[in-house]
Design a protein around this motif. Sequence first.
Motif, PDB file in Angstrom:
ATOM      1  N   ASP A   1       2.919   2.145   4.839  1.00 43.17           N
ATOM      2  CA  ASP A   1       3.196   0.664   4.633  1.00 43.17           C
ATOM      3  C   ASP A   1       4.136   0.124   5.329  1.00 43.17           C
ATOM      4  O   ASP A   1       5.574  -0.402   4.495  1.00 43.17           O
TER       5      ASP A   1
ATOM      6  N   THR B   1      -6.067  -0.071  -1.089  1.00 39.71           N
ATOM      7  CA  THR B   1      -4.663   0.625  -2.331  1.00 39.71           C
ATOM      8  C   THR B   1      -3.668  -0.454  -3.104  1.00 39.71           C
ATOM      9  O   THR B   1      -3.594  -0.117  -3.919  1.00 39.71           O
ATOM     10  N   GLY B   2      -3.293  -1.320  -2.602  1.00 36.73           N
ATOM     11  CA  GLY B   2      -1.591  -1.976  -3.405  1.00 36.73           C
ATOM     12  C   GLY B   2      -2.682  -3.105  -3.596  1.00 36.73           C
ATOM     13  O   GLY B   2      -3.927  -3.757  -3.716  1.00 36.73           O
ATOM     14  N   SER B   3      -2.139  -3.890  -4.424  1.00 31.89           N
ATOM     15  CA  SER B   3      -2.632  -5.086  -4.661  1.00 31.89           C
ATOM     16  C   SER B   3      -2.760  -5.854  -3.407  1.00 31.89           C
ATOM     17  O   SER B   3      -3.076  -6.215  -2.588  1.00 31.89           O
TER      18      SER B   3
ATOM     19  N   ASP C   1     -10.814   1.958  -0.454  1.00 29.81           N
ATOM     20  CA  ASP C   1      -9.543   2.125  -0.284  1.00 29.81           C
ATOM     21  C   ASP C   1      -9.820   2.846   0.570  1.00 29.81           C
ATOM     22  O   ASP C   1      -8.585   3.554   0.947  1.00 29.81           O
TER      23      ASP C   1
ATOM     24  N   SER D   1      -6.228  -4.599   5.905  1.00 30.70           N
ATOM     25  CA  SER D   1      -6.747  -3.296   5.180  1.00 30.70           C
ATOM     26  C   SER D   1      -7.355  -2.670   4.317  1.00 30.70           C
ATOM     27  O   SER D   1      -7.898  -3.673   3.701  1.00 30.70           O
TER      28      SER D   1
ATOM     29  N   HIS E   1       0.356  -8.149  -1.472  1.00 30.56           N
ATOM     30  CA  HIS E   1       0.870  -7.224  -0.332  1.00 30.56           C
ATOM     31  C   HIS E   1      -0.240  -6.710   0.903  1.00 30.56           C
ATOM     32  O   HIS E   1       0.002  -6.736   1.799  1.00 30.56           O
ATOM     33  N   ASN E   2      -1.495  -6.519   0.139  1.00 30.33           N
ATOM     34  CA  ASN E   2      -2.322  -5.483   1.004  1.00 30.33           C
ATOM     35  C   ASN E   2      -3.094  -6.976   2.274  1.00 30.33           C
ATOM     36  O   ASN E   2      -3.196  -6.907   3.538  1.00 30.33           O
TER      37      ASN E   2
ATOM     38  N   MET F   1       0.976  -1.184   0.235  1.00 27.73           N
ATOM     39  CA  MET F   1      -0.256  -0.164  -0.347  1.00 27.73           C
ATOM     40  C   MET F   1       0.828   1.402  -0.006  1.00 27.73           C
ATOM     41  O   MET F   1       1.756   1.072   0.976  1.00 27.73           O
ATOM     42  N   THR F   2      -0.223   2.168  -0.145  1.00 28.22           N
ATOM     43  CA  THR F   2       1.182   3.529  -1.102  1.00 28.22           C
ATOM     44  C   THR F   2       0.310   4.824   0.190  1.00 28.22           C
ATOM     45  O   THR F   2      -0.595   4.709   0.502  1.00 28.22           O
TER      46      THR F   2
END
Length: 192
Positions: free
Chosen positions: A87, A125-127, A174, A122, A130-131, A1-2
Amino acid sequence: MTKISSLLLTLLVAASMAPDFAAAQEVSEQRIVLGLGKLVGAAPLIDIAILRQEAMDGGGVAMASLPNWGKIAKLPQMVVEIDFENDSVMIKPESYRSLGLIADALHHPNLWAYKFLIVGHSSSTGSDKHNLELSEKRAAAIGEILSTTFAVDPERLYAVGVGEYFPIDGSKGDSASNRRVQLVNLGVFTTP
């Protein structure tokens, strides 16, 4: 996530159906003890590996509609905010007071016999991958801090990440309110 700098530690206070995630409540040891100590009857048997698999397979479905997550939805829970570095799994210093209050509550005689599940969530926002990983790591980080810094027996704490798979009802995926962790009173359950 950014550009994500905070995570809600969601220790939801509701004993049935869909809990209200709208706002974090003022944290106090007494509120946590009362909220998490409302276990009525025997807690259902829960297997952590099955919870993880249901979360990954059930994305987009209401959490409470999944067999094992439905059991979790009926257990005592509460809402507390915990902030993380962007992150990252690094917990911000201002959140240690809340973690200390949680630890004090978990040391209380009314909660001493229980085990707790820390569920990381989460935003989207991220993949997906990743989340999921970040939510798992953040849940584990909270468990580690509670056991190492605050001496909560690690045998009482279990962590699982579900990423973005269970957003808060009515919110956008998000939304920052979806960056949260739940602490659930499990009573007794199977070893993961």
